[in-house]
Motif scaffolding. Sequence first.
Motif, PDB file in Angstrom:
ATOM      1  N   VAL A  16       1.803   2.493 -24.718  1.00 54.45           N
ATOM      2  CA  VAL A  16       1.708   1.586 -23.804  1.00 54.45           C
ATOM      3  C   VAL A  16       0.488   1.093 -23.449  1.00 54.45           C
ATOM      4  CG1 VAL A  16       2.437   1.121 -21.229  1.00 54.45           C
ATOM      5  CG2 VAL A  16       3.759   2.758 -22.494  1.00 54.45           C
ATOM      6  N   LEU A  17      -0.772   2.128 -23.337  1.00 56.83           N
ATOM      7  CA  LEU A  17      -2.084   1.308 -23.176  1.00 56.83           C
ATOM      8  C   LEU A  17      -2.562   0.688 -24.276  1.00 56.83           C
ATOM      9  CD1 LEU A  17      -3.904   4.899 -22.048  1.00 56.83           C
ATOM     10  CD2 LEU A  17      -3.529   2.809 -20.769  1.00 56.83           C
ATOM     11  N   GLY A  50       4.714   2.280 -11.813  1.00 60.26           N
ATOM     12  CA  GLY A  50       4.257   2.787 -13.075  1.00 60.26           C
ATOM     13  C   GLY A  50       5.007   2.162 -14.095  1.00 60.26           C
ATOM     14  N   ALA A  51       6.484   2.238 -13.940  1.00 59.20           N
ATOM     15  CA  ALA A  51       7.443   1.846 -14.860  1.00 59.20           C
ATOM     16  C   ALA A  51       7.315   0.490 -15.230  1.00 59.20           C
ATOM     17  CB  ALA A  51       8.795   2.044 -14.223  1.00 59.20           C
ATOM     18  N   VAL A  52       7.079  -0.406 -13.945  1.00 54.91           N
ATOM     19  CA  VAL A  52       6.870  -1.971 -14.020  1.00 54.91           C
ATOM     20  C   VAL A  52       5.678  -1.904 -15.103  1.00 54.91           C
ATOM     21  CG1 VAL A  52       6.115  -3.997 -13.028  1.00 54.91           C
ATOM     22  CG2 VAL A  52       7.744  -2.600 -11.984  1.00 54.91           C
ATOM     23  N   LEU A  53       4.583  -1.416 -15.033  1.00 55.85           N
ATOM     24  CA  LEU A  53       3.361  -1.496 -15.830  1.00 55.85           C
ATOM     25  C   LEU A  53       3.624  -1.212 -17.295  1.00 55.85           C
ATOM     26  CD1 LEU A  53       0.489  -0.283 -13.627  1.00 55.85           C
ATOM     27  CD2 LEU A  53       0.948  -2.596 -14.136  1.00 55.85           C
ATOM     28  N   ALA A  54       4.635  -0.210 -17.424  1.00 50.09           N
ATOM     29  CA  ALA A  54       4.988   0.129 -18.689  1.00 50.09           C
ATOM     30  C   ALA A  54       5.810  -0.938 -19.323  1.00 50.09           C
ATOM     31  CB  ALA A  54       5.706   1.642 -18.704  1.00 50.09           C
ATOM     32  N   ILE A  55       6.737  -1.333 -18.492  1.00 49.17           N
ATOM     33  CA  ILE A  55       7.883  -2.384 -19.277  1.00 49.17           C
ATOM     34  C   ILE A  55       6.960  -3.839 -19.360  1.00 49.17           C
ATOM     35  CG2 ILE A  55       9.419  -4.072 -18.641  1.00 49.17           C
ATOM     36  CD1 ILE A  55      10.668  -1.659 -16.691  1.00 49.17           C
TER      37      ILE A  55
END
Length: 472
Positions: A16-17, A50-55
């Motif tokens: 993800v990063l 955190g999930a939104v950022l991963a998506i």
Amino acid sequence: MKKIFSFNNIKTLLAVLLLCMGSAACKKLIEIPNPVDRLTPKDVFKDSAGAVLAIEGVYLNFGYYELSQGAIFNGVMTMQTGLLSDELLTSSADNTFVDFANNTLRSDNNAVASVWSSAYTNLYVVNACIEGINNSTGISEKNKQQFIGELKVVRAFYYFNLINVFGPVPLIKGTDFRVNATIPRTPVNEVYQQIVADLTEARQLLQPAYPTTGRERPNLHTATALLAKVYLYQQNWSGAETMAKEVLGAGIYNLETDLNNVFVAGSKEAIWQLSTIKSQLYQTVEANDVIPMFPFMIPKYYLSTHLLDAFESKDQRKTKWTAVSTMDIDGVLTDFYYPFKYKNNTAAATPREDYMVFRLGEQYLILAEALARQGKLGEAQPYLTEVRVRSGLDEITPATQPAFLNAIMKERRTELFCEWSNRWFDLKRNGTVNEVIGAIKPEWQSTDALYPIPLGERRLNTFLEQNPGYTE
């Protein structure tokens, strides 16, 4: 599939990063204080933020506003399959493009390899997000449903495109690289079963309202629109009819009366439309890649006479969705028409154009075809007429089912040209690809209907068999 298998479950965040580097929306991920080697999916998906950022990493990896040789979501496949079919020609001398135009692809073609690798790289991240969100105890059930629903729409769309260009492909739903590294090609019908399962679940999880401003992240109707298309390809005519009717009956989409407004940001016709506001140099990759830098240049991609001849004389789609560059070729002024659905090749151009994935015009034609295939010509007539009248054409009333279906296919050709491989896929699903392409391309072979499996992927995974017609 080297990129896919270089991560394991413990290092999901690294994927993800890497996808989020340079994205303002994802920089908060980098600010998490734990050392990278101690971060786990539990850290990433501990809450909805955190999930939104991963998506966001999933959407960033679409590459739809970045020049990339093979990302499915940035128009590359539209150009590739346009060259393979009877839509486009190229002025490029690069064999990467010439091989598509001549239907002489090889297993070491870099563009083909990029389509495969970019899709499977992001499918890994999609699967990692699904696993992380499902296992999270800090994300509300309502948010879990939205996140999982939209990720399954994305996964379904990737696989839909992959099987339509490669045929059988590995169906990967997890993140264990040791398992994934040896998965053979899965039969197309089994991949379709998974696509339908993902979209059926997405329809149960998603709401009619879009989760954010605009139509960038899928809602219920996005899943339904894709399922209508999938059912059409599976010849499930009643299923396609039901799904398309549901989209048309949603009450939030309308055909744009002005064709110039179909692809602008905020189009009333958009069902899934990716925002280009993040782009710094241009808006859509397609406009940047297709529109000539100067009016006296031959476009890199230009429309074939076969496509141009398909437009009726009063068709406003030729007037508004194509443009022309005139060149002096050996003393003869020659017109080169090129796709002009996206007209902005600078970031500041207005009105801004967002990148269209699904739109209502296609659903009208899906519904018309689904009804006509069932012999319901009277019911199909209004939907065919709506698309024609919007384009400045008169109503037609084909008397027989074959004539009606031919009229729909002609309308799909001129309505959906150079959009998401529709023409190429239509030729294949209707069984006319050999007849049509064989008549205009002397080197055509029936095995050219599929891309080769990339040579590099077969060396990494020896369980991947090559498509017929390719030597390596």
